[in-house]
Motif scaffolding. Structure first.
Motif, PDB file in Angstrom:
ATOM      1  N   LEU A  18       0.872  -1.422   0.119  1.00  0.00           N
ATOM      2  CA  LEU A  18       0.024  -0.013   0.168  1.00  0.00           C
ATOM      3  C   LEU A  18       1.005   1.337  -0.066  1.00  0.00           C
ATOM      4  O   LEU A  18       1.605   1.455   0.896  1.00  0.00           O
ATOM      5  N   ASN A  19       0.577   2.169  -1.033  1.00  0.00           N
ATOM      6  CA  ASN A  19       1.446   3.234  -1.129  1.00  0.00           C
ATOM      7  C   ASN A  19       0.905   4.342  -0.010  1.00  0.00           C
ATOM      8  O   ASN A  19      -0.166   4.860  -0.207  1.00  0.00           O
ATOM      9  N   VAL A  20       1.752   4.651   0.899  1.00  0.00           N
ATOM     10  CA  VAL A  20       1.321   5.545   2.146  1.00  0.00           C
ATOM     11  C   VAL A  20       1.944   7.074   1.820  1.00  0.00           C
ATOM     12  O   VAL A  20       1.408   7.917   1.459  1.00  0.00           O
ATOM     13  N   ASP A  21       3.338   7.287   1.895  1.00  0.00           N
ATOM     14  CA  ASP A  21       4.101   8.336   1.899  1.00  0.00           C
ATOM     15  C   ASP A  21       5.334   8.193   1.124  1.00  0.00           C
ATOM     16  O   ASP A  21       6.353   7.971   1.890  1.00  0.00           O
ATOM     17  N   MET A  22       5.412   7.872  -0.062  1.00  0.00           N
ATOM     18  CA  MET A  22       6.592   7.658  -0.616  1.00  0.00           C
ATOM     19  C   MET A  22       7.000   8.318  -1.900  1.00  0.00           C
ATOM     20  O   MET A  22       6.282   9.273  -2.505  1.00  0.00           O
ATOM     21  N   ASP A  23       8.283   8.133  -2.537  1.00  0.00           N
ATOM     22  CA  ASP A  23       8.575   8.745  -3.804  1.00  0.00           C
ATOM     23  C   ASP A  23       8.013   7.872  -4.793  1.00  0.00           C
ATOM     24  O   ASP A  23       8.608   6.767  -5.067  1.00  0.00           O
ATOM     25  N   ASP A  73       9.594   4.353 -14.413  1.00  0.00           N
ATOM     26  CA  ASP A  73      10.605   3.319 -14.989  1.00  0.00           C
ATOM     27  C   ASP A  73      10.067   1.987 -15.492  1.00  0.00           C
ATOM     28  O   ASP A  73      10.774   1.418 -15.935  1.00  0.00           O
ATOM     29  N   ILE A  74       8.842   1.822 -15.010  1.00  0.00           N
ATOM     30  CA  ILE A  74       8.203   0.263 -15.225  1.00  0.00           C
ATOM     31  C   ILE A  74       6.909   0.433 -15.733  1.00  0.00           C
ATOM     32  O   ILE A  74       6.272   1.579 -15.640  1.00  0.00           O
ATOM     33  N   ASN A  75       6.406  -0.533 -16.181  1.00  0.00           N
ATOM     34  CA  ASN A  75       4.670  -0.402 -16.338  1.00  0.00           C
ATOM     35  C   ASN A  75       4.213  -1.417 -15.197  1.00  0.00           C
ATOM     36  O   ASN A  75       4.494  -2.415 -15.114  1.00  0.00           O
ATOM     37  N   PRO A  76       3.656  -0.587 -14.159  1.00  0.00           N
ATOM     38  CA  PRO A  76       3.337  -1.058 -13.161  1.00  0.00           C
ATOM     39  C   PRO A  76       2.399  -2.010 -13.279  1.00  0.00           C
ATOM     40  O   PRO A  76       1.329  -2.196 -13.846  1.00  0.00           O
ATOM     41  N   CYS A  77       2.745  -3.317 -12.349  1.00  0.00           N
ATOM     42  CA  CYS A  77       2.099  -4.741 -12.494  1.00  0.00           C
ATOM     43  C   CYS A  77       1.622  -4.909 -14.201  1.00  0.00           C
ATOM     44  O   CYS A  77       0.672  -5.872 -14.299  1.00  0.00           O
ATOM     45  N   GLY A  78       2.540  -4.356 -15.140  1.00  0.00           N
ATOM     46  CA  GLY A  78       2.319  -4.766 -16.441  1.00  0.00           C
ATOM     47  C   GLY A  78       1.399  -3.970 -17.271  1.00  0.00           C
ATOM     48  O   GLY A  78       1.038  -4.352 -18.473  1.00  0.00           O
ATOM     49  N   GLN A 108      -1.319   5.099 -13.975  1.00  0.00           N
ATOM     50  CA  GLN A 108      -0.901   5.852 -12.723  1.00  0.00           C
ATOM     51  C   GLN A 108      -0.906   5.389 -11.475  1.00  0.00           C
ATOM     52  O   GLN A 108      -1.677   4.877 -11.223  1.00  0.00           O
ATOM     53  N   MET A 109       0.124   5.954 -10.493  1.00  0.00           N
ATOM     54  CA  MET A 109       0.068   5.166  -9.185  1.00  0.00           C
ATOM     55  C   MET A 109      -0.294   6.474  -8.307  1.00  0.00           C
ATOM     56  O   MET A 109      -0.004   7.701  -8.722  1.00  0.00           O
ATOM     57  N   THR A 110      -0.664   6.133  -7.155  1.00  0.00           N
ATOM     58  CA  THR A 110      -1.175   7.278  -6.327  1.00  0.00           C
ATOM     59  C   THR A 110      -0.711   6.697  -5.050  1.00  0.00           C
ATOM     60  O   THR A 110      -0.489   5.643  -4.643  1.00  0.00           O
ATOM     61  N   GLN A 111      -0.998   7.697  -3.758  1.00  0.00           N
ATOM     62  CA  GLN A 111      -0.680   7.282  -2.474  1.00  0.00           C
ATOM     63  C   GLN A 111      -1.629   8.005  -1.396  1.00  0.00           C
ATOM     64  O   GLN A 111      -2.048   8.929  -1.754  1.00  0.00           O
ATOM     65  N   LEU A 112      -1.707   7.511  -0.395  1.00  0.00           N
ATOM     66  CA  LEU A 112      -2.309   8.102   0.854  1.00  0.00           C
ATOM     67  C   LEU A 112      -2.023   9.520   0.958  1.00  0.00           C
ATOM     68  O   LEU A 112      -2.869  10.283   1.291  1.00  0.00           O
ATOM     69  N   LYS A 113      -0.819   9.875   0.949  1.00  0.00           N
ATOM     70  CA  LYS A 113      -0.222  11.224   1.350  1.00  0.00           C
ATOM     71  C   LYS A 113      -0.982  12.233   0.323  1.00  0.00           C
ATOM     72  O   LYS A 113      -1.310  13.571   0.735  1.00  0.00           O
TER      73      LYS A 113
END
Length: 205
Positions: free
Chosen positions: A152-157, A163-168, A173-178
């Motif tokens: 779980l993306n919480v508070d990260m860079d 640099d990847i195709n996330p999960c293929g 686009q990725m997001t996070q709790l922050k």
């Protein structure tokens, strides 16, 4: 049936935790209590067992580790809450689909606590907020027991996800709790996440 033992391991290198998960699973028996490991990893890309190398778009200084979990490539780093579930599914009498649903629902419940509406996608395991992925899932089953879990993306860079195709999935686009909450209590996030997951397990059956 006893509740799983919950261990908060803090920040740990990926490979030793990976090895420890496998050692735990290979040496457990019918009486071994299930465990849930809460951990964060230094920056690392992990590749699923059927992962395609072309989903790493650029070579970077970040190491790439081949694993035996399901799914494609993803990224781990400090500020991402990982929950590894080491469960005996045969003893619990639940299947893989149930387990994935429990994981997804535990994240949705956690985000609801912060007023964030999240959902799943039938064709793409994980949890999404406004069509952006906030949580990735990957499991491996050995003799009816689970390894790996969720991230779980919480508070990260989030930059290295570019640099990847996330999960293929190209362009995902990725997001996070922050991005949705000004103040985050990490202990609270861990507690809500684990309590929601454990609360779904059929421990009284």
């Amino acid at each position: 049936m006893d509740k799983p033992i919950i261990k908060n391991l803090g920040l740990q290198p990926y490979l030793p935790i990976y090895d420890n998960m496998h050692h735990f699973t290979l040496t457990r028996n019918a009486d071994t209590l299930d465990e849930i490991w809460l951990v964060e990893h230094p920056a690392v890309f992990t590749q699923g067992k059927v992962g395609k190398p072309e989903h790493l778009l650029h070579q970077t200084p970040i190491p790439v580790v081949q694993t035996d979990r399901g799914g494609q490539i993803t990224y781990h780093a400090p500020g991402q809450q990982i929950m590894y579930i080491l469960l005996d599914l045969k003893r619990l009498k639940i299947g893989i689909r149930d387990t994935v649903s429990f994981l997804e629902y535990s994240v949705i419940t956690t985000l609801e606590h912060y007023g964030i509406a999240a959902k799943t996608k039938a064709d793409a395991p994980g949890v999404y907020v406004n069509n952006q992925k906030i949580c990735s899932l990957g499991l491996h089953i050995h003799r009816g027991c689970t390894l790996h879990g969720l991230a779980l993306n919480v508070d990260m860079d989030l930059t290295p996800f570019n640099d990847i195709n996330p999960c293929g999935y190209a362009g995902l686009q990725m997001t996070q709790l922050k991005n949705y909450v000004t103040t985050i209590n990490r202990d609270e996030v861990r507690q809500i996440l684990t309590e929601s997951f454990v609360g779904q397990l059929p421990l009284n059956s």
